[in-house]
Design a protein around this motif. Structure first.
Motif, PDB file in Angstrom:
ATOM      1  N   UNK A 105      11.347   4.570  25.857  1.00 36.19           N
ATOM      2  CA  UNK A 105      12.002   5.268  26.965  1.00 36.19           C
ATOM      3  C   UNK A 105      12.306   4.338  28.130  1.00 36.19           C
ATOM      4  N   UNK A 106      11.618   3.197  28.203  1.00 35.63           N
ATOM      5  CA  UNK A 106      11.823   2.297  29.324  1.00 35.63           C
ATOM      6  C   UNK A 106      11.327   2.894  30.624  1.00 35.63           C
ATOM      7  N   UNK A 107      12.100   2.727  31.675  1.00 34.07           N
ATOM      8  CA  UNK A 107      11.709   3.200  33.003  1.00 34.07           C
ATOM      9  C   UNK A 107      11.363   4.682  32.996  1.00 34.07           C
ATOM     10  N   UNK A 108      12.056   5.471  32.172  1.00 30.55           N
ATOM     11  CA  UNK A 108      11.804   6.907  32.112  1.00 30.55           C
ATOM     12  C   UNK A 108      10.384   7.241  31.720  1.00 30.55           C
ATOM     13  N   UNK A 109       9.711   6.345  31.018  1.00 33.42           N
ATOM     14  CA  UNK A 109       8.330   6.588  30.615  1.00 33.42           C
ATOM     15  C   UNK A 109       7.346   6.509  31.755  1.00 33.42           C
ATOM     16  N   UNK A 110       7.808   6.065  32.936  1.00 31.55           N
ATOM     17  CA  UNK A 110       6.896   5.952  34.078  1.00 31.55           C
ATOM     18  C   UNK A 110       6.396   7.308  34.543  1.00 31.55           C
ATOM     19  N   UNK A 111       7.027   8.405  34.097  1.00 41.35           N
ATOM     20  CA  UNK A 111       6.527   9.731  34.488  1.00 41.35           C
ATOM     21  C   UNK A 111       5.087   9.915  34.034  1.00 41.35           C
ATOM     22  N   UNK A 112       4.733   9.345  32.896  1.00 39.38           N
ATOM     23  CA  UNK A 112       3.364   9.496  32.393  1.00 39.38           C
ATOM     24  C   UNK A 112       2.376   8.732  33.268  1.00 39.38           C
ATOM     25  N   UNK A 113       2.744   7.526  33.656  1.00 42.09           N
ATOM     26  CA  UNK A 113       1.861   6.724  34.504  1.00 42.09           C
ATOM     27  C   UNK A 113       1.663   7.383  35.864  1.00 42.09           C
ATOM     28  N   UNK A 114       2.763   7.795  36.481  1.00 39.76           N
ATOM     29  CA  UNK A 114       2.679   8.371  37.830  1.00 39.76           C
ATOM     30  C   UNK A 114       2.003   9.738  37.810  1.00 39.76           C
ATOM     31  N   UNK A 115       2.360  10.560  36.825  1.00 38.81           N
ATOM     32  CA  UNK A 115       1.820  11.907  36.791  1.00 38.81           C
ATOM     33  C   UNK A 115       0.337  11.948  36.486  1.00 38.81           C
ATOM     34  N   UNK A 116      -0.078  11.206  35.469  1.00 34.85           N
ATOM     35  CA  UNK A 116      -1.470  11.282  35.053  1.00 34.85           C
ATOM     36  C   UNK A 116      -2.422  10.640  36.056  1.00 34.85           C
ATOM     37  N   UNK A 117      -2.039   9.531  36.660  1.00 33.28           N
ATOM     38  CA  UNK A 117      -2.926   8.906  37.650  1.00 33.28           C
ATOM     39  C   UNK A 117      -2.893   9.674  38.967  1.00 33.28           C
ATOM     40  N   UNK A 118      -1.702  10.145  39.369  1.00 30.21           N
ATOM     41  CA  UNK A 118      -1.607  10.929  40.602  1.00 30.21           C
ATOM     42  C   UNK A 118      -2.419  12.205  40.532  1.00 30.21           C
ATOM     43  N   UNK A 119      -2.470  12.793  39.349  1.00 31.15           N
ATOM     44  CA  UNK A 119      -3.234  14.016  39.185  1.00 31.15           C
ATOM     45  C   UNK A 119      -4.714  13.830  39.426  1.00 31.15           C
ATOM     46  N   UNK A 120      -5.222  12.656  39.108  1.00 38.35           N
ATOM     47  CA  UNK A 120      -6.639  12.401  39.336  1.00 38.35           C
ATOM     48  C   UNK A 120      -6.968  12.366  40.818  1.00 38.35           C
ATOM     49  N   UNK A 121      -6.021  11.903  41.634  1.00 38.35           N
ATOM     50  CA  UNK A 121      -6.230  11.914  43.083  1.00 38.35           C
ATOM     51  C   UNK A 121      -6.333  13.357  43.579  1.00 38.35           C
ATOM     52  N   UNK A 122      -5.423  14.214  43.099  1.00 37.67           N
ATOM     53  CA  UNK A 122      -5.511  15.634  43.452  1.00 37.67           C
ATOM     54  C   UNK A 122      -6.852  16.221  43.037  1.00 37.67           C
ATOM     55  N   UNK A 123      -7.273  15.898  41.836  1.00 37.30           N
ATOM     56  CA  UNK A 123      -8.532  16.430  41.318  1.00 37.30           C
ATOM     57  C   UNK A 123      -9.711  15.980  42.167  1.00 37.30           C
ATOM     58  N   UNK A 124      -9.736  14.700  42.512  1.00 39.87           N
ATOM     59  CA  UNK A 124     -10.862  14.149  43.273  1.00 39.87           C
ATOM     60  C   UNK A 124     -10.928  14.718  44.687  1.00 39.87           C
ATOM     61  N   UNK A 125      -9.766  14.925  45.305  1.00 40.54           N
ATOM     62  CA  UNK A 125      -9.742  15.350  46.703  1.00 40.54           C
ATOM     63  C   UNK A 125      -9.787  16.869  46.880  1.00 40.54           C
ATOM     64  N   UNK A 126      -9.144  17.607  45.980  1.00 37.61           N
ATOM     65  CA  UNK A 126      -8.923  19.030  46.229  1.00 37.61           C
ATOM     66  C   UNK A 126      -9.757  19.980  45.369  1.00 37.61           C
ATOM     67  N   UNK A 127     -10.279  19.504  44.244  1.00 39.57           N
ATOM     68  CA  UNK A 127     -10.968  20.436  43.351  1.00 39.57           C
ATOM     69  C   UNK A 127     -12.400  20.039  43.024  1.00 39.57           C
ATOM     70  N   UNK A 128     -12.617  18.797  42.570  1.00 37.84           N
ATOM     71  CA  UNK A 128     -13.908  18.413  41.996  1.00 37.84           C
ATOM     72  C   UNK A 128     -15.108  18.712  42.892  1.00 37.84           C
ATOM     73  N   UNK A 129     -15.107  18.303  44.185  1.00 39.50           N
ATOM     74  CA  UNK A 129     -16.311  18.557  45.003  1.00 39.50           C
ATOM     75  C   UNK A 129     -16.597  20.042  45.192  1.00 39.50           C
ATOM     76  N   UNK A 130     -15.554  20.835  45.347  1.00 42.23           N
ATOM     77  CA  UNK A 130     -15.743  22.253  45.620  1.00 42.23           C
ATOM     78  C   UNK A 130     -16.232  23.004  44.378  1.00 42.23           C
ATOM     79  N   UNK A 131     -15.715  22.632  43.230  1.00 48.03           N
ATOM     80  CA  UNK A 131     -16.172  23.275  42.006  1.00 48.03           C
ATOM     81  C   UNK A 131     -17.608  22.870  41.687  1.00 48.03           C
ATOM     82  N   UNK A 132     -17.959  21.607  42.000  1.00 41.15           N
ATOM     83  CA  UNK A 132     -19.359  21.197  41.815  1.00 41.15           C
ATOM     84  C   UNK A 132     -20.272  21.954  42.780  1.00 41.15           C
TER      85      UNK A 132
END
Length: 576
Positions: free
Chosen positions: A69-96
């Motif tokens: 896919x070339x450059x188009x494949x960057x959606x996987x890199x950006x989406x999956x790593x960016x999601x971890x930031x959301x998880x760490x900041x907005x969900x994980x501590x509160x659910x724990x």
């Protein structure tokens, strides 16, 4: 020592290690089975989370998708790593801080409704089973190559291995197994990348080699790759977008919020002793994940370059089929690589033009596993990559199966239908549910809807449209009530499923697609794999509207929401 024997030794040793750990850490209670006793160190949990997260899609398929896919494949890199930031900041501590075993348990308590808990279980199972299908595709690919059998046989063998150590150990066994699997998969991914980067660019750091000139020339690697692929009629590697900018944005958002809503990742943060440890372990997970994710673009580009150079060593001079290398023959055995001599000249012609192209099957999921063989690396490196691919697929499959089994046994049986069930029978129900989930996912894995990464993207979209909004509103909005949450989850996942099924078939059976994969019918050009973000918007909107016209949540629920947001006061978990 020949490659096959060495591969058996390396892979056999890693399997013995995983099963040995599962026996050593065998779950003896429901707390061990669901949250590993709740006393896992943050760094250990970060490493286990990284292994849980870096599935067959990350290890086997992501670089393969980017390679084509070339450059188009960057959606996987950006989406999956960016999601971890959301998880760490907005969900994980509160659910724990909430301190329970599962995501549906939080939703059931927060929205004071068994119906909400049941809807959450259904959404979880749909998303998780879809995700496991992607893992089964990766397991089938890896085992078929490792055992030199067809894809179906490889899948059946992989299902058997998952059954043995996932059903036995529960979360406690899976946690410590995943730490070992992370070590295996990260070495298996980075060592070949270092070798190949040295061969192609003279730079031992793959991340830098991607932007370097090719060894002995003044031509940059990416410039040369662009030239090679365009000469054969393919799109430029460095400028190809994923259909459209809007589609790329929505795809990235779907992967991000899907990451933050995936139950098998969220439950990992229930295993640490304190609330602060949840955020710390998420940070460590990002560090461990970044090692692979920053390497993936280099692996993708170099794999594509090596593959093209093998097929066409010099311009217009194609490889003779009778003189094809061993790696080509090995992958032909699996059915994932197929040549058809259309013009009868005995040459392997590869082109974007389907009338000329004789490489009729080049499964993208083989690229990472085949890369060391294509680059003619030492046999021990090739064997290590086989072990790494299997470790990646098995680690995530185990985590997903645990999420499914705990939802069925703890949330449905214990939480709704059989509240008086004792711990021994609940544990047995968990193991039976896990075995059933393996069977269903394996069956669907014989005809996956997409490549491993594409199938996983569907799962992320389903989680994004159903679970993530319910968790976010449950933590940050006291006004959302049970009617709004239930309506939102049902609306979000229904819209997403209808959109996916109308293009890819009901339960991904292609013959049942009622619009076909017709791009003119795509909503604003958004592909089915990316539609989860739209489903999430529908979920939020419906939940807010329904909550506005119905009764406010009870006072004690609103107080619970306030308590969850406070960082202090979470009970310590037992150590082990």
């Amino acid at each position: 020592m020949d490659l096959q024997t060495l591969t058996y030794i390396v892979v056999g040793f890693t399997f013995a290690l995983y099963i040995g750990i599962a026996i050593w850490a065998r779950a003896g209670s429901t707390k061990d089975f669901y949250v590993a006793g709740g006393g896992v160190h943050p760094i250990s949990n970060g490493m286990a989370t990284a292994a849980d997260w870096m599935s067959a899609a990350s290890f086997i398929s992501m670089a393969g998708m980017i390679a084509f896919m070339g450059y188009g494949g960057s959606v996987f890199l950006m989406g999956w790593t960016g999601g971890f930031v959301l998880l760490a900041m907005l969900l994980a501590p509160y659910l724990r801080k909430f301190g329970k075993f599962t995501v549906p348990e939080f939703i059931g308590d927060r929205y004071y409704s068994k119906a909400a808990r049941i809807v959450a279980v259904v959404c979880l199972i749909i998303a998780s089973v879809t995700y496991v299908i992607g893992q089964m595709k990766g397991i089938g690919v890896a085992f078929s190559r490792f055992l030199q059998v067809d894809y179906g046989t490889g899948l059946l063998v992989g299902m058997g291995i998952v059954f043995v150590y996932a059903v036995l150990g529960g979360m406690k066994g899976i946690t410590y197994t995943q730490i070992a699997q992370y070590c295996v998969l990260i070495f298996a991914y980075t060592i070949p990348a270092i070798f190949i980067s040295l061969n192609l660019t003279g730079n031992p750091i793959p991340q830098l080699g991607l932007g370097s000139t090719m060894a002995g020339t003044d031509t940059f690697l990416l410039d040369r790759l662009d030239q090679v692929v365009t000469e054969l009629g393919f799109h430029e590697y460095t400028t190809q977008s994923r259909l459209s900018q809007l589609n790329m944005f929505v795809y990235t958002m779907s992967l991000m919020i899907g990451t933050a809503g995936l139950p098998h990742v969220i439950i990992r943060f229930f295993t640490v002793p304190k609330v602060a440890d949840a955020r710390t372990s998420a940070g460590w997970a990002l560090v461990f994940i970044a090692i692979l994710y920053t390497t993936a673009p280099a692996v993708a580009a170099m794999a594509r370059m090596n593959f093209m150079n093998t097929i066409e060593p010099t311009k217009g001079n194609y490889m003779t089929y009778d003189e094809r290398p061993n790696w080509f023959k090995n992958w032909e055995t699996t059915g994932l690589l197929e040549f058809k001599d259309k013009n009868g000249d005995g040459k392997v012609q590869y082109s974007a033009n389907p009338e000329v192209n004789e490489m009729v099957t080049v499964d993208r999921d083989i690229m990472v596993l085949a890369n060391p063989e294509i680059a003619r690396l030492p046999n021990w490196v090739i064997a290590l990559v086989a072990a790494g691919g299997l470790a990646a697929a098995l680690s995530t499959a185990a985590g997903l199966l645990l999420a499914i089994s705990s939802a069925i046994s703890h949330d449905l049986l214990k939480g709704v239908f059989m509240p008086d069930i004792d711990e021994k029978n609940e544990l047995m129900a968990s193991r039976v549910a896990m075995a059933g989930a393996i069977a269903v996912a394996g069956y669907l894995g014989f005809n996956p809807p997409d490549f491993a990464a594409g199938t996983v993207a569907l799962a992320f979209g389903l989680a994004a449209s159903s679970i993530f909004p319910a968790l976010m509103m449950g933590i940050f909005n006291k006004r959302i009530n049970k009617e709004g949450a239930i309506a939102g989850m049902v609306a979000g996942i229904t819209v997403t499923l209808l959109y996916v099924f109308q293009h890819q078939g009901i339960m991904f059976v292609a013959s049942t697609a009622f619009l076909g994969d017709l791009k003119p019918n795509w909503f604003f050009g958004i592909e089915p794999n990316a539609f989860g973000a739209i489903g999430a918007v529908v979920n939020f909107a419906v939940a807010f509207l329904v909550s506005r016209v119905t009764q406010e949540p009870p006072e004690h629920v609103q107080e619970m929401v306030e308590s969850i947001r406070m960082p202090a006061g979470a009970g310590d978990a037992q150590a082990h």
